[in-house]
Design a protein around this motif. Structure first.
Motif, PDB file in Angstrom:
ATOM      1  N   ILE A 237       7.502  12.143   3.454  1.00 47.81           N
ATOM      2  CA  ILE A 237       6.686  13.751   3.367  1.00 47.81           C
ATOM      3  C   ILE A 237       7.447  14.508   2.026  1.00 47.81           C
ATOM      4  O   ILE A 237       7.131  16.159   1.543  1.00 47.81           O
ATOM      5  CB  ILE A 237       5.835  15.047   4.241  1.00 47.81           C
TER       6      ILE A 237
ATOM      7  N   CYS B 259       7.334  13.052  -5.262  1.00 51.83           N
ATOM      8  CA  CYS B 259       5.874  12.563  -6.529  1.00 51.83           C
ATOM      9  C   CYS B 259       5.385  11.735  -5.544  1.00 51.83           C
ATOM     10  O   CYS B 259       4.934  11.648  -4.847  1.00 51.83           O
ATOM     11  CB  CYS B 259       7.118  12.003  -7.045  1.00 51.83           C
ATOM     12  N   ARG B 260       3.558  11.758  -6.127  1.00 49.88           N
ATOM     13  CA  ARG B 260       3.232  10.659  -5.541  1.00 49.88           C
ATOM     14  C   ARG B 260       2.335  10.198  -6.781  1.00 49.88           C
ATOM     15  O   ARG B 260       1.752  10.856  -7.310  1.00 49.88           O
ATOM     16  CB  ARG B 260       2.463  11.268  -4.441  1.00 49.88           C
ATOM     17  N   PRO B 261       2.243   8.567  -6.618  1.00 46.98           N
ATOM     18  CA  PRO B 261       3.463   8.202  -6.319  1.00 46.98           C
ATOM     19  C   PRO B 261       5.117   8.198  -6.925  1.00 46.98           C
ATOM     20  O   PRO B 261       5.113   8.330  -7.416  1.00 46.98           O
ATOM     21  CB  PRO B 261       2.702   6.357  -6.455  1.00 46.98           C
ATOM     22  N   SER B 262       5.723   8.099  -5.702  1.00 48.35           N
ATOM     23  CA  SER B 262       7.434   8.216  -6.265  1.00 48.35           C
ATOM     24  C   SER B 262       7.825   6.840  -6.187  1.00 48.35           C
ATOM     25  O   SER B 262       7.661   5.652  -6.014  1.00 48.35           O
ATOM     26  CB  SER B 262       7.871   8.960  -4.817  1.00 48.35           C
TER      27      SER B 262
ATOM     28  N   ASP C 223       0.736  -1.270  -0.201  1.00 47.06           N
ATOM     29  CA  ASP C 223      -0.138  -0.022   0.035  1.00 47.06           C
ATOM     30  C   ASP C 223       1.005   1.148   0.000  1.00 47.06           C
ATOM     31  O   ASP C 223       1.725   1.307   0.138  1.00 47.06           O
ATOM     32  CB  ASP C 223      -1.078  -0.051   1.185  1.00 47.06           C
ATOM     33  N   TYR C 224       0.555   2.482  -0.349  1.00 42.78           N
ATOM     34  CA  TYR C 224       1.841   3.478  -0.939  1.00 42.78           C
ATOM     35  C   TYR C 224       0.737   4.485   0.515  1.00 42.78           C
ATOM     36  O   TYR C 224      -0.437   4.695   0.872  1.00 42.78           O
ATOM     37  CB  TYR C 224       1.130   4.202  -1.855  1.00 42.78           C
ATOM     38  N   THR C 225       1.811   5.055   1.469  1.00 39.14           N
ATOM     39  CA  THR C 225       1.017   6.328   2.099  1.00 39.14           C
ATOM     40  C   THR C 225       1.781   7.380   1.886  1.00 39.14           C
ATOM     41  O   THR C 225       1.859   7.506   0.374  1.00 39.14           O
ATOM     42  CB  THR C 225       2.135   5.958   3.543  1.00 39.14           C
ATOM     43  N   GLN C 226       1.755   8.110   2.132  1.00 38.51           N
ATOM     44  CA  GLN C 226       2.045   9.958   1.685  1.00 38.51           C
ATOM     45  C   GLN C 226       2.934   9.833   2.875  1.00 38.51           C
ATOM     46  O   GLN C 226       3.966  10.948   2.497  1.00 38.51           O
ATOM     47  CB  GLN C 226       1.189  10.925   3.002  1.00 38.51           C
ATOM     48  N   ASP C 227       3.572   9.056   3.288  1.00 37.04           N
ATOM     49  CA  ASP C 227       5.719   9.059   3.764  1.00 37.04           C
ATOM     50  C   ASP C 227       6.964   9.041   2.710  1.00 37.04           C
ATOM     51  O   ASP C 227       5.948   8.498   1.796  1.00 37.04           O
ATOM     52  CB  ASP C 227       5.521   8.543   4.658  1.00 37.04           C
TER      53      ASP C 227
END
Length: 133
Positions: A15, A19-22, A9-13
């Motif tokens: 920060i 780039c999201r997702p990186s 799963d992707y998280t916001q870390d």
């Protein structure tokens, strides 16, 4: 990135990465959870995202491939990987399938996590299109 069993799963870390997702964060995270039997490819894209993560995977024993300049729409991400020596081989998009399939099939399921990435054969150039009369 967060991992539960075989689910990722992707998280916001972190920060500080805009780039999201990186791709860098994803590839680097993969090396924390698995180091053998990994196949990764970095394709066309703007910037350098993915190059450092691909290098981390290669250093951990993964088979890493990048797209060549001629077949890339934008030769940013694969170029950065090439500059870091993060991917060998560098291939045209049309030639990526066979080495990925060959490498994947070379690792029986029960042995994938215990083996290093195998050498892949040099791909043959694609056959020219057949013209119908």
């Amino acid at each position: 990135m967060r991992r539960e069993a075989e689910h990722v799963d992707y998280t916001q870390d972190p920060i500080e990465i805009p780039c999201r997702p990186s791709v860098d964060v994803f590839f680097s995270s993969v090396t924390r959870y698995r180091s053998k039997g990994i196949i990764a490819a970095l394709l066309t894209g703007i910037g350098r995202d993915g190059a450092a993560g691909l290098l981390a995977l290669r250093s951990a024993g993964a088979l890493t491939i990048a797209q060549d300049a001629q077949s890339s729409t934008v030769y940013g991400m694969p170029k950065a990987a090439r500059q870091l020596d993060a991917a060998i081989p560098i291939l045209p998009l049309a030639a990526l399938g066979p080495p990925l399939s060959t490498a994947r099939l070379a690792w029986p399921r029960r042995l994938r996590s215990a083996r290093a990435a195998p050498a892949i054969p040099s791909p043959r150039p694609p056959a020219p299109p057949t013209l119908l009369p």
